[in-house]
Enzyme design. Sequence first.
Site, PDB file in Angstrom:
ATOM      1  N   GLY A  35      35.929  40.014  41.934  1.00  3.97           N
ATOM      2  CA  GLY A  35      35.732  41.631  42.480  1.00  3.97           C
ATOM      3  C   GLY A  35      36.400  42.612  41.589  1.00  3.97           C
ATOM      4  CG  LEU A  36      34.787  45.740  39.052  1.00  3.73           C
ATOM      5  CD1 LEU A  36      34.158  47.016  39.527  1.00  3.73           C
ATOM      6  CD2 LEU A  36      34.982  45.224  37.685  1.00  3.73           C
ATOM      7  CB  SER A  37      41.709  46.208  38.657  1.00  7.72           C
ATOM      8  OG  SER A  37      41.807  46.796  39.561  1.00  7.72           O
ATOM      9  N   GLY A  38      40.503  46.934  42.285  1.00  8.83           N
ATOM     10  CA  GLY A  38      40.462  48.165  43.596  1.00  8.83           C
ATOM     11  C   GLY A  38      39.122  47.593  44.026  1.00  8.83           C
ATOM     12  CB  SER A  39      36.583  44.944  44.010  1.00 12.70           C
ATOM     13  OG  SER A  39      37.480  44.134  44.138  1.00 12.70           O
ATOM     14  CB  SER A  42      44.550  41.961  47.495  1.00 12.53           C
ATOM     15  OG  SER A  42      44.831  41.927  46.404  1.00 12.53           O
ATOM     16  CB  SER A 109      37.612  34.526  38.958  1.00  9.41           C
ATOM     17  OG  SER A 109      37.811  35.333  39.748  1.00  9.41           O
TER      18      SER A 109
HETATM   19  N1  LIG Z   1      43.838  44.815  31.360  1.00 13.90           N
HETATM   20  C1  LIG Z   1      43.692  44.707  32.876  1.00 13.90           C
HETATM   21  N2  LIG Z   1      42.652  44.010  33.416  1.00 13.90           N
HETATM   22  C2  LIG Z   1      42.468  44.032  35.245  1.00 13.90           C
HETATM   23  N3  LIG Z   1      43.985  44.431  35.675  1.00 13.90           N
HETATM   24  C3  LIG Z   1      44.660  43.921  34.840  1.00 13.90           C
HETATM   25  C4  LIG Z   1      44.806  44.560  33.143  1.00 13.90           C
HETATM   26  N4  LIG Z   1      46.572  45.307  33.334  1.00 13.90           N
HETATM   27  C5  LIG Z   1      47.074  44.700  34.321  1.00 13.90           C
HETATM   28  N5  LIG Z   1      46.828  44.801  35.447  1.00 13.90           N
HETATM   29  C6  LIG Z   1      46.967  44.234  36.938  1.00 13.90           C
HETATM   30  O1  LIG Z   1      46.412  42.635  36.538  1.00 13.90           O
HETATM   31  C7  LIG Z   1      46.037  42.113  38.210  1.00 13.90           C
HETATM   32  C8  LIG Z   1      44.618  41.300  37.927  1.00 13.90           C
HETATM   33  O2  LIG Z   1      45.905  40.281  37.489  1.00 13.90           O
HETATM   34  P1  LIG Z   1      45.167  39.055  37.852  1.00 13.90           P
HETATM   35  O3  LIG Z   1      44.579  37.637  37.733  1.00 13.90           O
HETATM   36  O4  LIG Z   1      43.559  39.090  38.922  1.00 13.90           O
HETATM   37  O5  LIG Z   1      43.115  38.984  36.268  1.00 13.90           O
HETATM   38  S1  LIG Z   1      42.404  38.317  35.843  1.00 13.90           S
HETATM   39  O6  LIG Z   1      41.541  36.887  36.527  1.00 13.90           O
HETATM   40  O7  LIG Z   1      43.091  37.093  35.040  1.00 13.90           O
HETATM   41  O8  LIG Z   1      41.052  38.500  34.746  1.00 13.90           O
HETATM   42  C9  LIG Z   1      44.668  43.238  38.345  1.00 13.90           C
HETATM   43  O9  LIG Z   1      45.334  43.863  39.912  1.00 13.90           O
HETATM   44  P2  LIG Z   1      43.794  43.882  40.939  1.00 13.90           P
HETATM   45  O10 LIG Z   1      43.856  45.753  40.992  1.00 13.90           O
HETATM   46  O11 LIG Z   1      44.628  43.141  42.748  1.00 13.90           O
HETATM   47  O12 LIG Z   1      42.462  43.249  40.517  1.00 13.90           O
HETATM   48  C10 LIG Z   1      45.949  45.221  37.964  1.00 13.90           C
HETATM   49  O13 LIG Z   1      46.609  44.953  39.259  1.00 13.90           O
HETATM   50  N1  LIG Z   2      36.809  48.320  52.311  1.00 15.69           N
HETATM   51  C1  LIG Z   2      37.876  49.408  51.962  1.00 15.69           C
HETATM   52  N2  LIG Z   2      37.348  50.050  52.871  1.00 15.69           N
HETATM   53  C2  LIG Z   2      37.764  51.099  52.661  1.00 15.69           C
HETATM   54  N3  LIG Z   2      39.275  50.856  51.412  1.00 15.69           N
HETATM   55  C3  LIG Z   2      39.486  49.622  50.174  1.00 15.69           C
HETATM   56  C4  LIG Z   2      38.776  48.740  51.543  1.00 15.69           C
HETATM   57  N4  LIG Z   2      39.581  47.553  51.007  1.00 15.69           N
HETATM   58  C5  LIG Z   2      39.877  48.282  49.653  1.00 15.69           C
HETATM   59  N5  LIG Z   2      40.414  49.513  49.742  1.00 15.69           N
HETATM   60  C6  LIG Z   2      41.610  50.029  49.335  1.00 15.69           C
HETATM   61  O1  LIG Z   2      41.506  49.915  48.094  1.00 15.69           O
HETATM   62  C7  LIG Z   2      42.459  49.465  46.944  1.00 15.69           C
HETATM   63  C8  LIG Z   2      42.190  48.466  46.137  1.00 15.69           C
HETATM   64  O2  LIG Z   2      41.860  47.218  47.453  1.00 15.69           O
HETATM   65  P1  LIG Z   2      42.861  46.052  46.694  1.00 15.69           P
HETATM   66  O3  LIG Z   2      42.729  45.323  47.927  1.00 15.69           O
HETATM   67  O4  LIG Z   2      44.568  46.093  46.354  1.00 15.69           O
HETATM   68  O5  LIG Z   2      41.833  45.647  45.961  1.00 15.69           O
HETATM   69  P2  LIG Z   2      42.278  44.421  44.416  1.00 15.69           P
HETATM   70  O6  LIG Z   2      43.499  43.461  45.352  1.00 15.69           O
HETATM   71  O7  LIG Z   2      40.657  44.395  44.439  1.00 15.69           O
HETATM   72  O8  LIG Z   2      42.249  45.140  43.190  1.00 15.69           O
HETATM   73  C9  LIG Z   2      43.263  49.298  48.357  1.00 15.69           C
HETATM   74  O9  LIG Z   2      44.172  51.173  48.517  1.00 15.69           O
HETATM   75  C10 LIG Z   2      43.291  49.360  49.745  1.00 15.69           C
HETATM   76  O10 LIG Z   2      43.567  50.043  51.485  1.00 15.69           O
END
Ligand SMILES: Nc1ncnc2c1ncn2[C@@H]1O[C@H](COP(=O)(O)OS(=O)(=O)O)[C@@H](OP(=O)(O)O)[C@H]1O
Ligand SMILES: Nc1ncnc2c1ncn2[C@@H]1O[C@H](COP(=O)(O)OP(=O)(O)O)[C@@H](O)[C@H]1O
Length: 201
Positions: A35-39, A42, A109
Amino acid sequence: MAQHDENVVWHDHPVTREARERQHGHQGAVLWFTGLSGSGKSTVAGALEQALHRLGVSTYLLDGDNVRHGLCRDLGFSDADRKENIRRVGEVAKLMVDAGLVVLTAFISPHRAERQMVRDMLPAGRFIEVFVDTPLAICEARDPKGLYRKARAGELKNFTGIDAVYEAPSEAEIHLNGEQPVRELEAEMLMQLSARHIIRS
Ligand SMILES: Nc1ncnc2c1ncn2[C@@H]1O[C@H](COP(=O)(O)OS(=O)(=O)O)[C@@H](OP(=O)(O)O)[C@H]1O
Ligand SMILES: Nc1ncnc2c1ncn2[C@@H]1O[C@H](COP(=O)(O)OP(=O)(O)O)[C@@H](O)[C@H]1O
């Protein structure tokens, strides 16, 4: 990259995956969160791992941010580096499944081809794709690391969802609505795992 040497021969070992699974009392499998970053990958994977651990399941959580501090510290966010990141994580997850663990992975991914590559590495039925489906606008509003803000300001290039692609899964085994409360998502995951006989109901 160097290909494997034809003089390197595969060995089968006397203790099999099945024997290790019997010892653990459950199957090995990968729960591949994408899923997207922040989805919420984790967060949900972490909550689920805690719940599984309490139930006596042998687990391991591989998380993108953490793996990029070690195993993949030499990789960035170009398409080629993301592919190598997922390949390495896939190989590690495969070894852990062979060890009989329930492996949770939390990587963006973003490419279908790489997720398929990992699926193809694993025995049938042991790769369970979990799509944490959270709209970009919600992820961007959460922005816990301030990365969307930097990407919108042009300070961070190739950011997934902004100027790099995210190919949403069309046939994930489990499709989570990332706007639901974490507790509900955790409960849904536990239900799905027992329905798939990964854990006992
Ligand atoms: N350019 C760019 N695009 C996306 N994400 C970025 C980037 N630069 C740094 N980050 C940080 O790295 C985390 C994603 O790493 P991943 O190993 O999951 O990425 S990937 O699967 O290889 O695309 C991602 O973490 P999550 O927010 O937990 O998804 C970001 O915190
Ligand atoms: N189901 C949810 N509802 C509300 N907030 C969420 C939920 N899941 C995660 N969050 C919040 O969203 C942010 C991003 O979550 P995180 O697990 O770090 O996402 P990812 O690993 O996909 O980047 C964190 O601040 C987390 O507390």
